[in-house]
Design an enzyme around this catalytic site. Structure first.
Site, PDB file in Angstrom:
ATOM      1  N   HIS A 100     -60.104 -41.499 -57.943  1.00 59.62           N
ATOM      2  CA  HIS A 100     -59.214 -42.063 -56.563  1.00 59.62           C
ATOM      3  C   HIS A 100     -60.278 -42.491 -55.469  1.00 59.62           C
ATOM      4  CE1 HIS A 100     -59.621 -38.413 -54.349  1.00 59.62           C
ATOM      5  NE2 HIS A 100     -59.097 -37.635 -55.149  1.00 59.62           N
TER       6      HIS A 100
HETATM    7  P1  TYD Z   1     -55.953 -34.792 -56.005  1.00 59.84           P
HETATM    8  O1  TYD Z   1     -56.503 -35.355 -54.686  1.00 59.84           O
HETATM    9  O2  TYD Z   1     -55.490 -35.702 -56.820  1.00 59.84           O
HETATM   10  O3  TYD Z   1     -56.994 -33.890 -56.496  1.00 59.84           O
HETATM   11  P2  TYD Z   1     -58.639 -34.271 -57.039  1.00 59.84           P
HETATM   12  O4  TYD Z   1     -59.094 -35.488 -55.897  1.00 59.84           O
HETATM   13  O5  TYD Z   1     -59.324 -32.828 -56.982  1.00 59.84           O
HETATM   14  O6  TYD Z   1     -58.577 -34.830 -58.282  1.00 59.84           O
HETATM   15  O7  TYD Z   1     -54.926 -33.791 -55.558  1.00 59.84           O
HETATM   16  C1  TYD Z   1     -54.259 -33.232 -56.631  1.00 59.84           C
HETATM   17  C2  TYD Z   1     -52.864 -32.749 -56.159  1.00 59.84           C
HETATM   18  O8  TYD Z   1     -52.826 -31.895 -55.111  1.00 59.84           O
HETATM   19  C3  TYD Z   1     -51.746 -34.032 -55.795  1.00 59.84           C
HETATM   20  O9  TYD Z   1     -50.624 -33.619 -56.198  1.00 59.84           O
HETATM   21  C4  TYD Z   1     -52.056 -33.807 -54.482  1.00 59.84           C
HETATM   22  C5  TYD Z   1     -52.178 -32.595 -53.984  1.00 59.84           C
HETATM   23  N1  TYD Z   1     -52.958 -32.339 -52.782  1.00 59.84           N
HETATM   24  C6  TYD Z   1     -52.273 -31.645 -51.673  1.00 59.84           C
HETATM   25  O10 TYD Z   1     -51.119 -31.494 -51.771  1.00 59.84           O
HETATM   26  N2  TYD Z   1     -53.206 -31.421 -50.387  1.00 59.84           N
HETATM   27  C7  TYD Z   1     -54.417 -31.615 -50.447  1.00 59.84           C
HETATM   28  O11 TYD Z   1     -54.962 -31.394 -49.547  1.00 59.84           O
HETATM   29  C8  TYD Z   1     -54.828 -32.134 -51.704  1.00 59.84           C
HETATM   30  C9  TYD Z   1     -56.384 -32.535 -51.631  1.00 59.84           C
HETATM   31  C10 TYD Z   1     -54.367 -32.502 -52.789  1.00 59.84           C
END
Ligand code: TYD
Length: 136
Positions: A51
């Site tokens: 992302h």
């Molecule tokens: P995501 O940003 O997709 O993780 P990564 O970048 O590490 O792959 O986040 C994973 C899940 O966690 C998604 O459902 C959103 C949630 N999330 C939160 O609730 N709070 C946060 O601060 C973060 C970073 C993610």
């Protein structure tokens, strides 16, 4: 934009008891910290990221273990390996990132400039490319 992303060396205090590293927001990182999160227990061959953020600034640190981050600003790509707690990768807004090659036991610390906001994400690569192209 990828040129604005950079590795930041963090201070290390060493003595016979071990090492200590600290991060001060105005001295070491170019944004104010609103949120801290960490990624751990990543399975073998696991991938994170996939992302970009519209407005979020982040500093990413391999507190333990190692992993690769591929940065992509829609024009250029660059792969950076994080493998030491004395180095942080600053990622500015509008940069797509993929994280992989996690070693076992990796702990990835992320300092972020804003609270979690799903509307700040591009999770669709084509949508990101369209948006980043319009910025140019
Ligand atoms: P995501 O940003 O997709 O993780 P990564 O970048 O590490 O792959 O986040 C994973 C899940 O966690 C998604 O459902 C959103 C949630 N999330 C939160 O609730 N709070 C946060 O601060 C973060 C970073 C993610």
């Amino acid at each position: 934009m990828i040129n604005n992303c950079r590795l930041i060396q963090l201070p290390q205090k060493s003595d016979p008891r071990g090492n200590l590293t600290f991060i001060e927001q105005s001295n070491h990182i170019p944004f104010d910290i609103s949120r801290v999160y960490y990624i751990y227990d990543v399975p073998e061959n696991g991938e994170r990221g996939g992302h970009a953020h519209k407005g979020l600034h982040q500093l990413i640190i391999a507190l333990s273990g190692s992993f690769d981050i591929e940065l992509d600003d829609g024009n250029k790509k660059r792969v950076i390996t994080l493998n030491t707690p004395t180095e942080g990768l600053y990622i500015c807004p509008m940069v797509w990132r993929e994280m992989n090659n996690f070693s076992g036991g990796t702990v990835c610390l992320v300092l972020a400039s804003n609270l979690y906001d799903e509307s700040d994400y591009y999770r669709d690569y084509q949508e990101f490319l369209t948006a980043v192209t319009e910025l140019k």
